[in-house]
Design a protein around this motif. Structure first.
Motif, short mmCIF file in Angstrom:
data_model
loop_
_atom_site.label_atom_id
_atom_site.label_comp_id
_atom_site.label_asym_id
_atom_site.label_seq_id
_atom_site.Cartn_x
_atom_site.Cartn_y
_atom_site.Cartn_z
N ALA A 1 87.47 6.38 99.58
CA ALA A 1 86.74 6.67 100.83
C ALA A 1 87.61 6.57 102.07
CB ALA A 1 85.57 5.70 100.96
N GLN A 2 88.86 6.18 101.93
CA GLN A 2 89.74 6.03 103.09
C GLN A 2 89.83 7.32 103.89
OE1 GLN A 2 93.58 4.53 101.97
NE2 GLN A 2 92.85 2.46 101.55
N GLY A 3 89.66 7.19 105.21
CA GLY A 3 89.74 8.34 106.09
C GLY A 3 88.49 9.20 106.08
N ARG A 4 87.45 8.77 105.32
CA ARG A 4 86.24 9.60 105.25
C ARG A 4 85.01 8.75 105.58
NH1 ARG A 4 85.95 11.77 99.63
NH2 ARG A 4 85.09 9.71 99.16
N SER A 5 84.70 7.79 104.77
CA SER A 5 83.61 6.82 104.97
C SER A 5 82.34 7.48 105.50
CB SER A 5 84.07 5.71 105.92
OG SER A 5 83.12 4.66 105.92
N ASP A 6 81.83 8.44 104.77
CA ASP A 6 80.61 9.14 105.17
C ASP A 6 79.39 8.42 104.58
OD1 ASP A 6 80.51 9.82 102.49
OD2 ASP A 6 81.13 11.89 102.79
N PRO A 7 78.17 8.93 104.82
CA PRO A 7 76.96 8.23 104.34
C PRO A 7 76.95 7.96 102.83
CG PRO A 7 76.35 9.87 105.96
CD PRO A 7 77.81 10.05 105.71
N VAL A 8 77.46 8.89 102.01
CA VAL A 8 77.47 8.66 100.55
C VAL A 8 78.37 7.48 100.22
CG1 VAL A 8 78.03 9.65 98.29
CG2 VAL A 8 76.95 11.07 100.05
N ASP A 9 79.56 7.43 100.84
CA ASP A 9 80.46 6.31 100.60
C ASP A 9 79.81 4.99 100.99
OD1 ASP A 9 82.50 8.05 99.79
OD2 ASP A 9 83.21 8.30 101.84
N ARG A 10 79.14 4.98 102.14
CA ARG A 10 78.54 3.74 102.63
C ARG A 10 77.40 3.28 101.71
NH1 ARG A 10 79.64 6.34 107.61
NH2 ARG A 10 77.48 7.12 107.83
N ILE A 11 76.62 4.22 101.18
CA ILE A 11 75.52 3.87 100.25
C ILE A 11 76.07 3.22 98.99
CG2 ILE A 11 73.78 4.86 98.70
CD1 ILE A 11 73.20 6.92 100.91
N LEU A 12 77.13 3.80 98.45
CA LEU A 12 77.71 3.27 97.21
C LEU A 12 78.36 1.91 97.43
CD1 LEU A 12 79.28 6.55 95.75
CD2 LEU A 12 77.18 5.42 95.00
N LEU A 13 79.12 1.80 98.53
CA LEU A 13 79.79 0.53 98.81
C LEU A 13 78.79 -0.59 99.12
CD1 LEU A 13 82.83 1.89 100.85
CD2 LEU A 13 82.97 0.54 98.73
N ALA A 14 77.71 -0.24 99.79
CA ALA A 14 76.68 -1.25 100.08
C ALA A 14 76.02 -1.72 98.79
CB ALA A 14 75.64 -0.66 101.04
N ALA A 15 75.83 -0.81 97.87
CA ALA A 15 75.22 -1.18 96.58
C ALA A 15 76.13 -2.13 95.80
CB ALA A 15 74.94 0.07 95.77
N VAL A 16 77.43 -1.85 95.79
CA VAL A 16 78.37 -2.74 95.09
C VAL A 16 78.40 -4.11 95.76
CG1 VAL A 16 80.77 -3.08 94.41
CG2 VAL A 16 79.81 -0.81 94.36
N ALA A 17 78.34 -4.12 97.07
CA ALA A 17 78.35 -5.39 97.79
C ALA A 17 77.13 -6.24 97.42
CB ALA A 17 78.38 -5.14 99.30
N ARG A 18 75.98 -5.59 97.25
CA ARG A 18 74.77 -6.33 96.85
C ARG A 18 74.95 -6.92 95.44
NH1 ARG A 18 72.24 -1.86 99.20
NH2 ARG A 18 71.62 -0.99 97.18
N ASP A 19 75.59 -6.15 94.55
CA ASP A 19 75.82 -6.66 93.19
C ASP A 19 76.76 -7.87 93.21
OD1 ASP A 19 74.23 -4.79 91.82
OD2 ASP A 19 75.84 -3.31 91.80
N LEU A 20 77.81 -7.81 94.02
CA LEU A 20 78.76 -8.92 94.10
C LEU A 20 78.11 -10.15 94.71
CD1 LEU A 20 81.95 -6.95 95.21
CD2 LEU A 20 81.62 -8.13 93.03
N ALA A 21 77.25 -9.93 95.70
CA ALA A 21 76.58 -11.06 96.35
C ALA A 21 75.57 -11.73 95.43
CB ALA A 21 75.88 -10.57 97.63
N ALA A 22 75.03 -10.96 94.48
CA ALA A 22 74.00 -11.49 93.59
C ALA A 22 74.57 -12.31 92.44
CB ALA A 22 73.17 -10.33 93.03
N ARG A 23 75.88 -12.34 92.31
CA ARG A 23 76.48 -13.08 91.19
C ARG A 23 76.22 -14.59 91.32
NH1 ARG A 23 82.49 -10.45 90.15
NH2 ARG A 23 81.79 -8.54 89.13
#
Length: 544
Positions: A522-544
């Motif tokens: 996502a470097q240099g792009r970070s559009d809505p699709v990238d942000r949705i996916l990265l936010a989802a991974v962050a929620r998974d990591l936080a739930a550990r």
């Protein structure tokens, strides 16, 4: 007729309460389908769905919804038509003792001689969910010695009698069968060219000589009947009783094919299977571990994290899978690379230097079916054992991803069953299914000599192809080809005394790895699709 049967099952599976009008339509379709004694479309599909998953409860569901109608139809006449009778026999375990089920054995015996090959193939299946068919088989065995085999041959031919012959009751009067052999050996009585004929005659001779066709015994049954006793006996005592001098049993373990969830499976073996034995591993596998595909429609995906999986499916479906893969090259490159293993890694995991890996994408395996690859690998792993020069009491072939929950028989008792070299124990005992001889094809245990014969299914098929022998070709089939190999070598196959878990999948790509690759892609792009996916991974990591 078959299309009506498919629609019937599709409607039957719909969740929630059924509207009266829908129920009425289902009942009309049911009446029409069971009345048809020629096509038996409902019956075939019912058994096929049961066979695909014996735990699906399809037999139970049909009996629950339509028992009343079926039993009422059966009671309308002195003897029901073929369609109704076959339905009663398929569902008799679920229908229980309700009237007029007490008359089913009589109806069965009266109709048995008139069943054609297809009707017979439906009713005597002992491979998948055999409890549903045990009474059918028991009644068949009682009738076989009195059957007019010559008349049956003339009326129904080879396929029906092959099935019947498998269930020949051990030690029964075989005079009627001898009449058939005499008839078949006369000129002009051989059917049109059929590679099964000579094999059938050979089995008839075997019955007359030994009193059984090979399907009567289940040498593993005693281990299951005596589970409580077996668990109470110390392994060391059992080994001394069998004359091993108190030493541990020497076991070669053959691992072959795609590895998938091999690490947790091995952990379950070390806990439940291997204590008390001296085991050596021999591994002949594929370089590709065998992960699930990453297409969004798949039930299991090779990624960790519930939130990411949900976001991945949604975005991938919106964008289209090819475009999604092109958008995240780093993610899918890492996924592909992590789906491979090495000989050095497997040597460390299994504690052995007897490891060979091959790439099934190699040109020499082009066009090979998964079944052909499986049988080839079984033979190659056995070759590693043979080349080692080591002596073993037993050889165990087991799928690398097969989980073990409990060993219900001692190694001493298993050695006592298979030690004569004439028996194996497998995850499914030898049985019939749709007229095909089958055994479980995920686990097998026997002496080195017996397992050498078992593992030669692929090599023998290559050697015998084109010789006009039944099933001797390179179109190898799961369950069937290994059963055929054992039968031809006169090896009986019983049930391995264990409770197995499911087949374990390969470890998914971790949330941390997913996050790292998404950040790079996502470097240099970070559009809505990238942000949705990265936010989802962050929620998974936080739930550990």
């Amino acid at each position: 007729m078959s299309r009506l049967a498919e629609v019937f099952f599709d409607v039957l599976r719909l969740p929630g309460p059924r509207a009266p009008a829908a129920q009425a339509q289902l009942e009309l379709a049911f009446d029409h389908l069971i009345a048809d004694g020629q096509h038996l479309a409902l019956h075939r599909l019912l058994l096929a769905r049961h066979s695909a998953d014996a735990r699906s409860g399809v037999l139970e569901a049909v009996a629950k919804d339509f028992a009343g109608r079926l039993l009422a139809k059966a009671a309308e006449t002195p003897a029901p038509g073929t369609g109704i009778l076959v339905a009663l026999l398929l569902l008799r375990s679920e229908l229980g003792a309700a009237a007029p089920m007490e008359r089913v054995p009589q109806w069965h015996r009266q109709a048995m001689a008139g069943f054609d090959a297809e009707q017979s193939l439906l009713l005597y299946n002992t491979m998948f969910g055999q409890r549903h068919f045990l009474r059918n088989v028991a009644e068949l065995k009682q009738a076989l010695p009195e059957l007019d085999w010559v008349a049956q041959w003339r009326q129904h031919g080879l396929k029906k009698l092959q099935t019947y012959l498998f269930y020949w009751p051990r030690g029964a009067d075989a005079s009627r069968l001898a009449e058939l052999l005499e008839f078949l050996q006369k000129d002009g009585n051989r059917p049109a060219p059929d590679v099964n004929f000579d094999d059938f005659v050979d089995v008839v001779r075997r019955v007359l000589q030994t009193g059984q066709a090979g399907g009567e015994e289940n040498p593993g049954a005693a281990l299951h009947r005596n589970t409580s006793r077996v668990l109470a006996v110390a392994r060391e005592y059992g080994l001394r009783r069998l004359g091993l001098g108190g030493r541990r049993l020497r076991l070669a373990i053959s691992i072959s094919g795609q590895l998938r969830g091999y690490v947790p499976a091995l952990a379950s073996w070390r806990k439940h299977l291997l204590p008390g034995v001296a085991a050596d591993f021999y591994v002949h596998a594929w370089k590709q571990v065998g992960r699930s595909g990453s297409e969004p429609f798949r039930r299991f995906l090779p990624f960790e994290g519930e939130a990411f999986l949900a976001a991945y499916r949604e975005q991938c479906m919106k964008m289209g899978y090819p475009d999604f893969v092109a958008r995240y090259p780093g993610l899918f490159k890492t996924l592909s690379a992590s789906g491979e293993t090495s000989e050095a890694h497997l040597s460390a995991v299994y504690g052995t230097d007897k490891v060979v890996l091959e790439d099934d994408a190699d040109a020499r395996f082009a066009g090979w079916s998964n079944s052909r690859k499986m049988h080839y690998k079984i033979g190659q792993a056995q070759s590693l054992i043979d080349a080692s020069g080591r002596e073993y009491d037993l050889v165990l072939r087991i799928r690398p991803d097969k989980a073990m929950r409990l060993l219900t028989g001692s190694w001493a008792d298993m050695l006592g069953v298979v030690g004569d070299g004439k028996h194996l124990l497998a995850d499914g005992a030898m049985g019939m299914h749709y007229g095909n001889l089958m055994i479980g094809d995920q686990v097998a245990l026997g002496t080195p000599a017996a397992m050498r014969s078992y593992a030669a299914a692929y090599a023998d098929a290559i050697a015998l192809e084109g010789q006009g022998l039944v099933s001797a070709n390179t179109f190898l089939r799961g369950h069937v080809s290994l059963a055929r190999q054992c039968f031809l070598h006169q090896i009986g196959v019983g049930k391995f005394p264990a409770l197995f878990g499911g087949l374990l999948g390969a470890a998914p790509l971790s949330s941390r790895e997913i996050q790292q690759e998404l950040d790079r892609d996502a470097q240099g792009r970070s559009d809505p699709v990238d942000r949705i996916l990265l936010a989802a991974v962050a929620r998974d990591l936080a739930a550990r």
